[in-house]
Design a protein around this motif. Structure first.
Motif, mmCIF file in Angstrom:
data_model
loop_
_atom_site.group_PDB
_atom_site.id
_atom_site.type_symbol
_atom_site.label_atom_id
_atom_site.label_comp_id
_atom_site.label_asym_id
_atom_site.label_seq_id
_atom_site.Cartn_x
_atom_site.Cartn_y
_atom_site.Cartn_z
ATOM 1 N N GLU A 54 0.848 -1.190 0.000
ATOM 2 C CA GLU A 54 0.000 0.000 0.000
ATOM 3 C C GLU A 54 0.884 1.240 0.000
ATOM 4 O O GLU A 54 1.972 1.232 0.579
ATOM 5 N N ILE A 55 0.420 2.300 -0.662
ATOM 6 C CA ILE A 55 1.122 3.581 -0.664
ATOM 7 C C ILE A 55 0.207 4.606 -0.013
ATOM 8 O O ILE A 55 -0.951 4.772 -0.420
ATOM 9 N N ARG A 56 0.720 5.294 1.017
ATOM 10 C CA ARG A 56 -0.082 6.237 1.788
ATOM 11 C C ARG A 56 0.458 7.656 1.634
ATOM 12 O O ARG A 56 1.309 8.099 2.414
ATOM 13 N N PRO A 57 -0.018 8.382 0.635
ATOM 14 C CA PRO A 57 0.484 9.749 0.411
ATOM 15 C C PRO A 57 0.242 10.671 1.600
ATOM 16 O O PRO A 57 1.052 11.567 1.874
ATOM 17 N N GLU A 58 -0.866 10.462 2.315
ATOM 18 C CA GLU A 58 -1.213 11.369 3.405
ATOM 19 C C GLU A 58 -0.201 11.320 4.552
ATOM 20 O O GLU A 58 0.005 12.316 5.263
ATOM 21 N N THR A 59 0.452 10.158 4.749
ATOM 22 C CA THR A 59 1.470 10.044 5.805
ATOM 23 C C THR A 59 2.869 9.821 5.233
ATOM 24 O O THR A 59 3.826 9.677 5.990
ATOM 25 N N ASN A 60 2.956 9.776 3.895
ATOM 26 C CA ASN A 60 4.226 9.525 3.210
ATOM 27 C C ASN A 60 4.839 8.196 3.647
ATOM 28 O O ASN A 60 6.050 8.071 3.792
ATOM 29 N N GLU A 61 3.988 7.193 3.814
ATOM 30 C CA GLU A 61 4.455 5.858 4.191
ATOM 31 C C GLU A 61 4.182 4.866 3.068
ATOM 32 O O GLU A 61 3.206 5.002 2.317
ATOM 33 N N ILE A 62 5.049 3.868 2.982
ATOM 34 C CA ILE A 62 4.841 2.757 2.062
ATOM 35 C C ILE A 62 4.802 1.481 2.883
ATOM 36 O O ILE A 62 5.751 1.167 3.611
ATOM 37 N N VAL A 63 3.676 0.759 2.782
ATOM 38 C CA VAL A 63 3.493 -0.474 3.542
ATOM 39 C C VAL A 63 4.052 -1.640 2.735
ATOM 40 O O VAL A 63 3.744 -1.795 1.548
ATOM 41 N N VAL A 64 4.888 -2.446 3.379
ATOM 42 C CA VAL A 64 5.461 -3.627 2.735
ATOM 43 C C VAL A 64 5.084 -4.865 3.532
ATOM 44 O O VAL A 64 4.756 -4.792 4.714
ATOM 45 N N GLY A 65 5.140 -5.998 2.854
ATOM 46 C CA GLY A 65 4.821 -7.256 3.526
ATOM 47 C C GLY A 65 5.149 -8.430 2.633
ATOM 48 O O GLY A 65 5.539 -8.265 1.465
ATOM 49 N N GLY A 66 5.004 -9.629 3.172
ATOM 50 C CA GLY A 66 5.310 -10.841 2.422
ATOM 51 C C GLY A 66 4.319 -11.098 1.301
ATOM 52 O O GLY A 66 3.270 -10.456 1.196
ATOM 53 N N GLY A 67 4.664 -12.067 0.459
ATOM 54 C CA GLY A 67 3.839 -12.369 -0.698
ATOM 55 C C GLY A 67 2.417 -12.733 -0.353
ATOM 56 O O GLY A 67 1.478 -12.376 -1.073
ATOM 57 N N GLU A 68 2.244 -13.433 0.790
ATOM 58 C CA GLU A 68 0.895 -13.835 1.172
ATOM 59 C C GLU A 68 0.013 -12.628 1.494
ATOM 60 O O GLU A 68 -1.204 -12.669 1.340
ATOM 61 N N GLU A 69 0.641 -11.527 1.911
ATOM 62 C CA GLU A 69 -0.121 -10.313 2.217
ATOM 63 C C GLU A 69 -0.532 -9.559 0.952
ATOM 64 O O GLU A 69 -1.345 -8.629 1.016
ATOM 65 N N SER A 70 0.064 -9.948 -0.196
ATOM 66 C CA SER A 70 -0.291 -9.315 -1.472
ATOM 67 C C SER A 70 -1.495 -9.979 -2.122
ATOM 68 O O SER A 70 -1.978 -9.523 -3.151
ATOM 69 N N LEU A 71 -1.969 -11.089 -1.525
ATOM 70 C CA LEU A 71 -3.048 -11.849 -2.134
ATOM 71 C C LEU A 71 -4.412 -11.283 -1.751
ATOM 72 O O LEU A 71 -4.638 -10.882 -0.608
ATOM 73 N N SER A 72 -5.316 -11.258 -2.724
ATOM 74 C CA SER A 72 -6.669 -10.743 -2.494
ATOM 75 C C SER A 72 -7.675 -11.621 -3.219
ATOM 76 O O SER A 72 -7.438 -12.059 -4.346
ATOM 77 N N ARG A 73 -8.798 -11.855 -2.559
ATOM 78 C CA ARG A 73 -9.909 -12.564 -3.218
ATOM 79 C C ARG A 73 -10.954 -11.593 -3.729
ATOM 80 O O ARG A 73 -11.740 -11.919 -4.617
ATOM 81 N N PHE A 74 -10.971 -10.389 -3.154
ATOM 82 C CA PHE A 74 -11.992 -9.409 -3.498
ATOM 83 C C PHE A 74 -11.336 -8.170 -4.093
ATOM 84 O O PHE A 74 -10.460 -7.559 -3.473
ATOM 85 N N VAL A 75 -11.738 -7.804 -5.302
ATOM 86 C CA VAL A 75 -11.189 -6.629 -5.986
ATOM 87 C C VAL A 75 -12.348 -5.710 -6.369
ATOM 88 O O VAL A 75 -13.281 -6.134 -7.058
ATOM 89 N N GLN A 76 -12.276 -4.464 -5.897
ATOM 90 C CA GLN A 76 -13.302 -3.484 -6.228
ATOM 91 C C GLN A 76 -12.836 -2.604 -7.388
ATOM 92 O O GLN A 76 -11.645 -2.327 -7.514
ATOM 93 N N ALA A 77 -13.783 -2.169 -8.191
ATOM 94 C CA ALA A 77 -13.452 -1.287 -9.325
ATOM 95 C C ALA A 77 -14.560 -0.274 -9.532
ATOM 96 O O ALA A 77 -15.722 -0.515 -9.181
ATOM 97 N N GLU A 78 -14.195 0.865 -10.109
ATOM 98 C CA GLU A 78 -15.153 1.920 -10.423
ATOM 99 C C GLU A 78 -14.951 2.368 -11.868
ATOM 100 O O GLU A 78 -14.112 1.836 -12.582
ATOM 101 N N ARG A 79 -15.731 3.362 -12.296
ATOM 102 C CA ARG A 79 -15.700 3.863 -13.680
ATOM 103 C C ARG A 79 -15.776 2.687 -14.670
ATOM 104 O O ARG A 79 -14.969 2.546 -15.573
ATOM 105 N N VAL A 80 -16.783 1.867 -14.446
ATOM 106 C CA VAL A 80 -16.925 0.626 -15.210
ATOM 107 C C VAL A 80 -17.481 0.914 -16.606
ATOM 108 O O VAL A 80 -18.402 1.720 -16.771
ATOM 109 N N ASN A 81 -16.897 0.260 -17.592
ATOM 110 C CA ASN A 81 -17.405 0.327 -18.964
ATOM 111 C C ASN A 81 -17.789 -1.084 -19.388
ATOM 112 O O ASN A 81 -16.925 -1.954 -19.528
ATOM 113 N N PHE A 82 -19.092 -1.330 -19.552
ATOM 114 C CA PHE A 82 -19.519 -2.622 -20.067
ATOM 115 C C PHE A 82 -19.497 -2.575 -21.590
ATOM 116 O O PHE A 82 -19.899 -1.591 -22.193
ATOM 117 N N MET A 83 -19.031 -3.663 -22.195
ATOM 118 C CA MET A 83 -18.858 -3.694 -23.638
ATOM 119 C C MET A 83 -19.785 -4.710 -24.295
ATOM 120 O O MET A 83 -20.604 -4.364 -25.136
#
Length: 361
Positions: free
Chosen positions: A263-292
Motif C-alpha cells: 500500500e502507498i499512503r500519500p497522506e502520511t508519506n508511508e509505504i506499507v510492505v509485507g510478504g507475498g501472502e499479504e499481497s493476495l486478495s480474493r476481493f477486488v473493487q473497481a469503479e468507472r466501469v465500462n460494459f462492452m
C-alpha cells in the motif's frame, strides 16, 4: 454500418503499416495519419523519444505510406495528450495509485480525438494495428474478441472503448499472428519489417517515471518510512513516486525474506510492505466501469478477469455494488491488485467490460 473511407493510425511500426496495406487490399479508401502527441518541439528531443511519439515514427510512417501509395498526414493532438494522458499519469502516481497511460491514450486520444478529426475530414471510421478483433454480438452490442495471436493480445488496454467508437473501428491485424504480420511486411519490402516493438511508455522512454514527474511538475517527493502493516518502521523510501503496489525489486530492504509493496499512503508519506501472502486478495473493487458485450449486469455473472496487462487471468464472480462500481470475487486469491490499474472481464473470449481498481482485500 458500411465503411469505405478509413483513416489508419500509423505509428511507424510494422503492425499499423501492415494494417494499412491489408485494408487497401480489401478495397478501402485508406488515409494514413500519424498522431503528433509529444510535447517538445525540438527535433533533437523528438529524435530521442522513440516509439509512437518520436520523429522517427513520422519518417517511417511517411515512407510506408509512399510505398503503399496512400495519402498521409501528421495531425497535432498535443493538447489532448497532455490533458488526458500526461496530467492523468502524474496525478495518479502522486496519489499513490498505479496508472495505465496506454488505456487513457487509447480511449481519449487514439479513439475519441482521432475519430472526431477523421469524421470531420469525411472518413467513415478509423483503423489501428492493435492485436484485437472487433465483432458484433447477436444482442447488437459491439465488443472486442481476443486476437488470434494470444500472447500479443491487446484487448486489456482497449476495454474502455465505447459502442460508437467500436462501430467505426477496424483492427485488421487481429486475425493474424505477429510472425505472419512481419512476414507480410518482409514480402512487401516495407522498411519497418524488422523494426522492434515499442516497449516503454512513450513519453518516459528511459522508464524513470519519478524523474519525469519531478521535472514536469517542479515538485520533489521527500523520503519517508517503509512500514509493516502493524506500523513497525523497517526502512526509508526515496519518495512515493518511485514505487508501485506489488513491487518487489529496488526496495533496498534487508528483512531476511522477500517483501512487496502492499500500500502507498500519500497522506502520511508511508509505504506499507509485507510478504507475498499479504499481497493476495480474493476481493477486488473497481469503479468507472465500462460494459462492452452487455449494456449492464443486474445479477452476479461469472467472468475470466485480468488485473494487469501481463496477468494470465483468473475466474471470478462479478456483481454490481453501485453506479459504475463492481466487486470481483475470485475463486483463488490474485496477487498485487494495484489501485489505478484495470480489471478487465472476459466471457467466451470477448471483453465483457472492465473498470479501474480502487482496492482489494
Amino acid at each position: 454500418m458500411e465503411m469505405k473511407k478509413i483513416v489508419v493510425g500509423m505509428s511507424g511500426g510494422v503492425d499499423s503499416s501492415v494494417a494499412a496495406w491489408l485494408l487497401k487490399e480489401q478495397g478501402y479508401d485508406v488515409i494514413g495519419v500519424t498522431m503528433q502527441i509529444w510535447q517538445d518541439e525540438e527535433e533533437t528531443a523528438l529524435e530521442e523519444n522513440g516509439g509512437c511519439c518520436g520523429l522517427q515514427a513520422v519518417d517511417d510512417a511517411r515512407r510506408v505510406a509512399a510505398m503503399l501509395d496512400i495519402p498521409y498526414y501528421v495531425m497535432n493532438f498535443k493538447p489532448q495528450f497532455r490533458h488526458s494522458v500526461i496530467d492523468y499519469f502524474i496525478e495518479e502516481y502522486t496519489c499513490g495509485r498505479t496508472p495505465n497511460p496506454c488505456i487513457a491514450c487509447n480511449r481519449y486520444v487514439k479513439w475519441e480525438a482521432l475519430l472526431d478529426r477523421s469524421m470531420a475530414i469525411g472518413a467513415d471510421g478509423i483503423a489501428t494495428g492493435h492485436y484485437a478483433r472487433v465483432c458484433r454480438l447477436p444482442n447488437g452490442r459491439y465488443t472486442l474478441r481476443t486476437c488470434a495471436a494470444g500472447i500479443k493480445d491487446q484487448t486489456y488496454a482497449l476495454y474502455s472503448l465505447t459502442q460508437e467508437q467500436l462501430a467505426r473501428t477496424l483492427m485488421p491485424v487481429g486475425a493474424y499472428a505477429k510472425e505472419e504480420i512481419r512476414r507480410m511486411a518482409q514480402d512487401l519490402g516495407l522498411p519497418v519489417a524488422s523494426k522492434p516493438d515499442s516497449q516503454d511508455i512513450c513519453f518516459v522512454p528511459d522508464g524513470d517515471y519519478a524523474s519525469f514527474i519531478e521535472e514536469t511538475t517542479g515538485k520533489t517527493f521527500p523520503p519517508g518510512n517503509f512500514v509493516l502493516s502493524d506500523g513497525t518502521v523497517v526502512g526509508r523510501h526515496r519518495g512515493i513516486v518511485h514505487y508501485t503496489v506489488g513491487q518487489r525489486k529496488g526496495l533496498g530492504l534487508s528483512l531476511g525474506r522477500p517483501v512487496f509493496v502492499q500500500e502507498i499512503r500519500p497522506e502520511t508519506n508511508e509505504i506499507v510492505v509485507g510478504g507475498g501472502e499479504e499481497s493476495l486478495s480474493r476481493f477486488v473493487q473497481a469503479e468507472r466501469v465500462n460494459f462492452m458485450a452487455v449494456e449492464d449486469i443486474a445479477e452476479p455473472v461469472r467472468a475470466f478477469a485480468k488485473i494487469r496487462y501481463n496477468h494470465r487471468g483468473a475466474w471470478c464472480t462479478v456483481e454490481k455494488t453501485g453506479q459504475d462500481r463492481i466487486l470481483c470475487t475470485f475463486d483463488e486469491p490474485v496477487q498485487a491488485a494495484a489501485p489505478g490499474q484495470a480489471v478487465v472481464l472476459y466471457e467466451d473470449g470477448c471483453v465483457l467490460g472492465g473498470g479501474t481498481i480502487t482496492g482489494s482485500r
